[in-house]
Structure formats: C-alpha cells, structure tokens
Design an enzyme around this catalytic site. Structure first.
Site, PDB file in Angstrom:
ATOM      1  N   ASN A   1      -7.705  -0.154   0.167  1.00  0.00           N
ATOM      2  CA  ASN A   1      -7.227   1.033  -0.419  1.00  0.00           C
ATOM      3  C   ASN A   1      -6.913   1.173  -1.805  1.00  0.00           C
ATOM      4  O   ASN A   1      -6.267   0.574  -2.494  1.00  0.00           O
ATOM      5  CB  ASN A   1      -5.647   1.031   0.249  1.00  0.00           C
ATOM      6  CG  ASN A   1      -4.851   2.317  -0.167  1.00  0.00           C
ATOM      7  OD1 ASN A   1      -5.085   2.971  -0.843  1.00  0.00           O
ATOM      8  ND2 ASN A   1      -3.417   2.054   0.096  1.00  0.00           N
TER       9      ASN A   1
ATOM     10  N   LYS B   1      -6.011   3.256  -3.709  1.00  0.00           N
ATOM     11  CA  LYS B   1      -4.796   4.221  -4.217  1.00  0.00           C
ATOM     12  C   LYS B   1      -5.357   5.359  -5.313  1.00  0.00           C
ATOM     13  O   LYS B   1      -6.369   5.511  -5.292  1.00  0.00           O
ATOM     14  CB  LYS B   1      -3.910   3.172  -4.693  1.00  0.00           C
ATOM     15  CG  LYS B   1      -3.400   2.136  -3.602  1.00  0.00           C
ATOM     16  CD  LYS B   1      -2.201   1.609  -3.930  1.00  0.00           C
ATOM     17  CE  LYS B   1      -1.772   0.330  -2.899  1.00  0.00           C
ATOM     18  NZ  LYS B   1      -0.291  -0.016  -2.682  1.00  0.00           N
TER      19      LYS B   1
ATOM     20  N   HIS C   1       1.066   5.871   4.644  1.00  0.00           N
ATOM     21  CA  HIS C   1       1.384   4.973   3.809  1.00  0.00           C
ATOM     22  C   HIS C   1       2.653   5.066   3.238  1.00  0.00           C
ATOM     23  O   HIS C   1       3.536   6.092   3.006  1.00  0.00           O
ATOM     24  CB  HIS C   1       0.274   4.985   2.668  1.00  0.00           C
ATOM     25  CG  HIS C   1       0.437   3.805   1.816  1.00  0.00           C
ATOM     26  ND1 HIS C   1       1.323   3.368   0.851  1.00  0.00           N
ATOM     27  CD2 HIS C   1      -0.730   2.638   1.945  1.00  0.00           C
ATOM     28  CE1 HIS C   1       1.005   2.269   0.415  1.00  0.00           C
ATOM     29  NE2 HIS C   1      -0.075   1.595   1.176  1.00  0.00           N
TER      30      HIS C   1
ATOM     31  N   GLU D   1       3.918   4.574   0.249  1.00  0.00           N
ATOM     32  CA  GLU D   1       3.976   5.312  -0.815  1.00  0.00           C
ATOM     33  C   GLU D   1       4.009   6.799  -0.877  1.00  0.00           C
ATOM     34  O   GLU D   1       4.623   7.369  -1.706  1.00  0.00           O
ATOM     35  CB  GLU D   1       2.924   4.932  -1.920  1.00  0.00           C
ATOM     36  CG  GLU D   1       3.071   3.510  -2.343  1.00  0.00           C
ATOM     37  CD  GLU D   1       1.753   2.573  -2.721  1.00  0.00           C
ATOM     38  OE1 GLU D   1       0.921   3.182  -2.957  1.00  0.00           O
ATOM     39  OE2 GLU D   1       1.972   1.525  -2.943  1.00  0.00           O
TER      40      GLU D   1
ATOM     41  N   GLU E   1       2.619  -2.527   7.174  1.00  0.00           N
ATOM     42  CA  GLU E   1       2.985  -2.769   5.849  1.00  0.00           C
ATOM     43  C   GLU E   1       4.247  -2.847   5.308  1.00  0.00           C
ATOM     44  O   GLU E   1       4.821  -1.664   5.062  1.00  0.00           O
ATOM     45  CB  GLU E   1       2.177  -1.618   4.996  1.00  0.00           C
ATOM     46  CG  GLU E   1       0.633  -1.687   5.084  1.00  0.00           C
ATOM     47  CD  GLU E   1       0.011  -1.225   4.139  1.00  0.00           C
ATOM     48  OE1 GLU E   1      -1.259  -1.799   3.602  1.00  0.00           O
ATOM     49  OE2 GLU E   1       0.276  -0.191   3.299  1.00  0.00           O
TER      50      GLU E   1
ATOM     51  N   GLY F   1       2.188  -4.988  -3.603  1.00  0.00           N
ATOM     52  CA  GLY F   1       2.150  -5.122  -4.894  1.00  0.00           C
ATOM     53  C   GLY F   1       2.869  -6.055  -5.329  1.00  0.00           C
ATOM     54  O   GLY F   1       3.030  -6.218  -6.527  1.00  0.00           O
TER      55      GLY F   1
ATOM     56  N   SER G   1       0.161  -7.377  -0.456  1.00  0.00           N
ATOM     57  CA  SER G   1      -0.139  -8.420  -1.327  1.00  0.00           C
ATOM     58  C   SER G   1      -1.088  -9.523  -0.850  1.00  0.00           C
ATOM     59  O   SER G   1      -1.184 -10.675  -1.006  1.00  0.00           O
ATOM     60  CB  SER G   1       1.072  -9.381  -1.624  1.00  0.00           C
ATOM     61  OG  SER G   1       2.037  -8.541  -2.360  1.00  0.00           O
TER      62      SER G   1
HETATM   63  P1  PGA Z   1      -1.439  -4.449  -2.046  1.00  0.00           P
HETATM   64  O1  PGA Z   1      -1.424  -2.961  -1.355  1.00  0.00           O
HETATM   65  O2  PGA Z   1      -2.576  -5.065  -1.432  1.00  0.00           O
HETATM   66  O3  PGA Z   1      -1.722  -4.218  -3.549  1.00  0.00           O
HETATM   67  O4  PGA Z   1      -0.329  -5.012  -2.147  1.00  0.00           O
HETATM   68  C1  PGA Z   1      -1.626  -2.792  -0.079  1.00  0.00           C
HETATM   69  C2  PGA Z   1      -1.303  -1.409   0.306  1.00  0.00           C
HETATM   70  O5  PGA Z   1      -0.573  -0.722  -0.142  1.00  0.00           O
HETATM   71  O6  PGA Z   1      -2.122  -0.710   1.352  1.00  0.00           O
END
Ligand code: PGA
Length: 262
Positions: free
Chosen positions: A12, A14, A99, A101, A171, A177, A213
């Site tokens: 992903n 982003k 997601h 976010e 997730e 993150g 993460s």
């Molecule tokens: P990350 O994000 O691996 O940077 O923690 C995962 C995600 O948000 O899909």
C-alpha cells in the site's frame, strides 16, 4: 473450506512515489518475483496518477496491481472522485476499501465502505476490505465488537457469491506506522471473530490479511500464524529490499509448512 497454501503480499503505497523511483521499485519487483515461488503473490496498490505506470510495468508479469480507494458512484458530478470502472480500464484488479486512514481522516462509515466494495466488485475488481480498531477502542475492550460491526455492514449488502470474492485485511489503527503489532493471542482472537462471521455467510476460504508495521524483522513470526493468508504492507513496501525480504519470509514459512506435512 479449503485453506490456501499461499500468501498474498499487497504493498500500500499510500501517498508516496514519483515516476522515477516507482520505475526502479517496480522493475526490481518484477525481476525478483519469479524467485519467490508460485505460492507468494505480490501486488501493489498505487496512487491513481501512477496507475498507467503500474499497468505498463506490471501487465503480463506475475505481479498484480490496484488502487487504494474507489468512489461509491459509477460516474457523475463528484469532483475529485475516481470510479471503479475507470480503474478497471487500466487493468487494475485490486482496490483497498475502508482503510482506517479513510475511515478516520475522511469520516468514511462502514455503510459507505460496503457500497464502495459493491462498486469495485461490479467493475470486476477485488476489494480488500480493511477492518480494525483504534487504541481507545482496544483499551475499552471493544475490539471484537468494532471489527464485527465493520464487517457486518459489508456482509449485509453483498450477495453471498460476492462475499466469496472479497479479501479482508485486519489492520488495527494503532499498529499502522507505529512499530507496534498485536500479540499472536490478540490476533488469534480477532481472526476467530472474522472467520466465524465469514463462515456463517459462505463456505469458502476468504483470504485474511494482516496490516500494520510489518517489516522484514517481524514477518516470519507473523506469517507463522496459520490464519494469516498474507499482508497489507505500507512503509516497507516502498523499499524493494524490504518488500522482497518480507516476501522471502512468507516463502520460507510456506516451505517449512510443506516440509512439516511431508
Ligand atoms: P504500515 O501501513 O505497514 O506502514 O504500518 C500498513 C497500512 O496502513 O496498510
């Protein structure tokens, strides 16, 4: 229910990337994908402007590609939105939907996520539906309930045949993150909730991914959990070295499992 002996690893991106660095990353992934073995499937979900680049670089390769969201509408006066049929025109086969976010920063409800998943399916795109709790919700003991409710909203509107076409990603928002990941026990509990809920709908193995993460140093331990069919990978997917090291960990776990059953 047939358990898949394979792992799906979805990068992903982003809101990251530039044409030049994407070209290097995608080229390296294509070169190395074949060395991972057929049970490890790689994919990337890119920002919309890079979809054409993903198509040019990945079409006719073993690597799948897609986007990070689709509109709940097919077309119309929705400034800034991108529809699933538009994305499908570029050969995309995956769309992340819901997601955290988007749920948190863009106030997307589970009902909206369900409609977006429907639109993706109608366009022939597999939605990767993200579910997961915030830290406050976990601390309040609400994790199971939050995940169940998020998934219910989707299952309530989809036909059973469409549920069988989904991919679900657990997730936890607090793991994204942050470098923190749930314990095996915490994960097991959530996967049981999700799997039980899915099995009540359809008697097929809907892939369950983990996201948050994930990095080369924790990948093998995570993939050793048999419920996990793969991962949604943010930051680490922006580095070919890290993404491929995670893929290698998945490949190692799969071959160890095969040895065990010999
Ligand atoms: P990350 O994000 O691996 O940077 O923690 C995962 C995600 O948000 O899909």
């Amino acid at each position: 229910m047939k358990k898949q002996q394979s792992k799906l690893l979805v990068g992903n991106w982003k809101m990251h990337g530039r044409l030049a660095s994407n070209a290097v990353l995608l080229h390296t992934l294509v070169q190395r994908a074949a060395t991972l073995g057929p049970q490890v499937q790689l994919a990337v979900c890119v920002p919309y402007p890079y979809l054409a680049q993903a198509q040019t670089s990945l079409e006719n390769t073993p690597i799948d590609y897609g986007v990070q969201d689709v509109s709940a509408y097919m077309h119309g006066a929705y400034t800034g939105e991108v529809s699933a049929p538009m994305v499908a025109e570029f050969g995309a086969t995956l769309a992340i939907v819901g997601h955290s976010e988007r749920r948190i920063f863009h106030s997307e409800s589970s009902e909206l996520v369900a409609v977006k998943a429907q639109r993706a399916l109608e366009a022939g795109i597999t939605p990767i539906i993200c579910v997961g709790e915030t830290l406050d919700e976990r601390r309040a003991g609400q994790t199971d309930n939050v995940v169940y409710t998020q998934l219910s909203a989707v299952l309530n509107v989809l036909e059973k045949a469409d549920v069988a076409r989904l991919i679900i990603a657990y997730e936890p928002f607090w793991a994204i993150g942050t470098g923190r990941i749930p314990t095996a026990q915490q994960m097991q509990k959530v996967y049981t909730v999700i799997r039980t809920q899915l099995m009540a709908e359809v008697n097929v193995h809907v892939p369950l991914l983990y996201g948050g993460s994930l990095k080369p140093s924790n990948a093998q331990e995570l993939f050793s959990q048999s419920e996990i069919d793969g991962a949604l990978i943010g930051a680490a997917s922006l580095s070919a070295i890290d993404f491929l090291a995670i893929a290698k960990a998945a490949s190692t776990v799969l071959s160890e499992n095969l040895d065990y059953f010999k």
